[in-house]
Design an enzyme around this catalytic site. Structure first.
Site, short mmCIF file in Angstrom:
data_model
loop_
_atom_site.label_atom_id
_atom_site.label_comp_id
_atom_site.label_asym_id
_atom_site.label_seq_id
_atom_site.Cartn_x
_atom_site.Cartn_y
_atom_site.Cartn_z
N GLU A 254 0.89 -1.17 0.00
CA GLU A 254 0.00 0.00 0.00
C GLU A 254 0.92 1.21 0.00
OE1 GLU A 254 -1.66 3.05 0.89
OE2 GLU A 254 -2.33 2.29 2.83
N CYS A 288 -1.78 8.81 2.76
CA CYS A 288 -1.45 8.30 1.43
C CYS A 288 -2.51 8.71 0.41
CB CYS A 288 -1.28 6.80 1.47
SG CYS A 288 -2.60 5.98 2.35
N GLU A 385 4.40 13.14 -4.60
CA GLU A 385 3.73 13.10 -3.30
C GLU A 385 4.52 13.97 -2.31
OE1 GLU A 385 3.72 9.35 -0.95
OE2 GLU A 385 1.58 9.73 -0.73
#
Ligand code: TXE
Length: 486
Positions: A254, A288, A385
């Site tokens: 993940e 996330c 990110e």
């Protein structure tokens, strides 16, 4: 000493376990190594905990293997479920303490309810009977994978702990879980409840340590059957390589995201602003699935940017123990520096700073809620990110254009669309390549609903029934009823 006295503003002094939790006991690391945990709001040391090296990983894996082969494989599904529910109840009983420990290092307590949910699944893992011909009886079994290594990050320490342990234990596996080096404390406090919940020694082992040492040892270990990882995409690739280079252990990942949050002209603008604000600034952007790419249709763009700025300015930044606080500190100096680096990059690349863009205060790792507008697709702050309270906004004209732009990312974890037109909502939801799409909302994670990534955001699904398949393997058994064929 495998514990120490620690103080939190909301609970006063409590006993913090500091050892490695192996075979239901807190033990020192073989080398006696320790490392410090820092309070990100004050930059002060909270305490030191034992650091696992390869030798400790070997000991934890051996304990898990022994428990799996001799005890856990023989346990009934019903009892596995009961133990998970016991653990959830004990965590609930200690919720104030755990919340305080979490707040000392990150911010919020959540997640233990997942253990009750997966406790319920333990006795509902079923195979199938497959009718191939009258002379053969064939059935399948969903069997556990065995010894599972689990590596978790620091953004939701206890939530990740529960997401990983729940489905693994419910399906009959044993685990060695490595917490993140920034946030080992709440996982160790929760570990102190495992024995009381009734788990036999070696079924759940919790180790503190660094990624390059303990994490790498776990992912390349020859006696670990499966590795589950949550963290950066860079490390996700290393985990896959380690699995490939050792025993081809099963891998689920993940990873990161750069999720588009799309606002159409016909959206309820105040509602959309609330969700966009929550989408990016919740947990200080350390999510996330953070909605870090905000695309607003041209008809409401100027009005949206102005009102969103007012909303972001109203987010109270400060002491995580203050009930009024919306945004606390980033987890570490390293993360703080990375985020400030992205902010200066955004300024250099020519994006407009609508609000924020600086450090908040002069002590602790606090960053002002930051909004950039006029961000173009080629800018780093639109592609990479950031994992902090930094939002990039751009304008769009048509639905067709925004579906293409929304998909213009190597990631595919989450997305959202804000509109009052049901058809628009469904068309965009169907065409965005992401594992989760929210409509007129954001960050609505629920333990019954699968969560995970398309593209480079991951492999496998957590939560819901879907997570069970991360921890089982299918066996087919065929019984010949008639005469020999040959
Ligand atoms: O992550 P790492 P970091 C993203 C986010 C963040 C960036 C860096 O963009 O800014 O990653 O954060 C362990 N073998 N996410 O450096 O390094 C490590 O000890 C095995 C997104 O903290 O991936 C920790 O337990 N394990 C994310 C865990 O991996 C290794 C959450 C995560 O650390 C290892 C966190 C190795 N070689 C960061 N190296 C999300 N998906 O929610 C490190 N680790």
């Amino acid at each position: 000493m495998t514990s120490t006295q620690v103080h939190t503003p909301s609970t006063g002094k409590y006993t913090q376990p500091t050892g490695l939790f192996i075979n239901n006991e807190f033990v020192k690391s073989v080398d006696g190594k320790t490392f410090e945990t820092i309070n990100p709001a004050t930059e002060e040391v909270i305490c030191s905990v034992s650091e696992a090296t390869e030798k400790d990983v070997d000991i934890a894996v051996a304990a898990a293997r022994k428990a799996y082969e001799h005890v856990w494989r023989k346990e009934t599904p019903e009892n596995r479920g009961k133990m998970l529910v016991n653990l959830a109840n004990l965590i609930e009983k200690n919720a104030d303490l755990l919340a305080a420990v979490e707040r000392s290092t990150t911010e919020r307590l959540s997640g233990w309810q997942r253990l009750t949910y997966y406790g319920g699944w333990a006795d509902k893992i079923e195979g199938k009977v497959i009718d191939t011909n009258p002379d053969t009886f064939t059935y399948t079994r969903q069997e556990p994978i065995g010894v599972c290594g689990q590596i978790i990050p620091w953004n939701f320490p206890l939530l990740m702990w529960a997401w990983k342990i729940g489905p693994a234990i419910a399906t009959g596996n044993v685990v060695v879980i490595k917490t993140a080096e920034q946030t080992p404390l709440s996982g160790l406090v929760a570990a102190s409840l495992i024995k009381e919940a009734g788990f036999p020694p070696g079924v759940i082992n919790i180790i503190s340590g660094f990624g390059k040492i303990a994490g790498a040892a776990l992912s390349s270990h020859m006696d670990v059957d499966k590795i589950a990882f949550t963290g950066s995409t860079v490390v996700g690739r290393q985990i896959m390589k380690a699995a490939a280079g050792s025993n081809l252990k099963k891998v689920t990942l993940e990873l990161g995201g750069k999720s588009p949050n799309i606002v159409f002209d016909d959206a309820d603008i105040e509602n959309a602003i609330s969700w966009v604000n929550f989408g990016i600034f919740f947990n200080h952007g350390q999510c996330c699935c953070a909605g870090s790419r905000v695309y607003v249709q041209s008809g409401i763009y100027d009005k949206f940017v102005e009102r969103f700025k007012a909303r972001a300015l109203a987010n109270k930044v400060g002491d995580p123990f203050d009930a009024e606080t919306f945004q606390g500190p980033q987890v570490s100096q390293l993360q703080f520096d990375r985020i400030m680096g992205y902010i200066s990059e955004g300024k250099k690349e020519g994006a407009t700073v609508v609000t924020g863009g600086e450090r908040h205060g002069d002590k602790g790792f606090f960053i002002q809620p930051t909004i950039f507008s006029n961000v173009t697709e080629d800018m780093k702050i639109m592609q990479e990110e950031i994992f902090g309270p930094v939002c990039s906004i751009a304008k769009f004209e048509t639905e067709e254009e925004i579906i293409a732009t929304g998909n213009n990312s190597t990631y595919g974890l989450a997305a959202a669309v804000h509109t009052t037109n049901l058809n628009t909502a469904l068309r965009v939801a169907n065409n965005i390549r992401a594992g989760t799409v929210w409509v007129n909302s954001y960050n609505l994670l629920h333990h019954q609903v699968p969560f995970g990534g398309f593209k480079e955001s991951g492999i496998g699904r957590e939560l819901g029934e879907a997570a069970l398949s991360n921890y089982t393997q299918c066996k087919s058994v065929s019984i010949r009823l008639g005469d020999a064929l040959f």
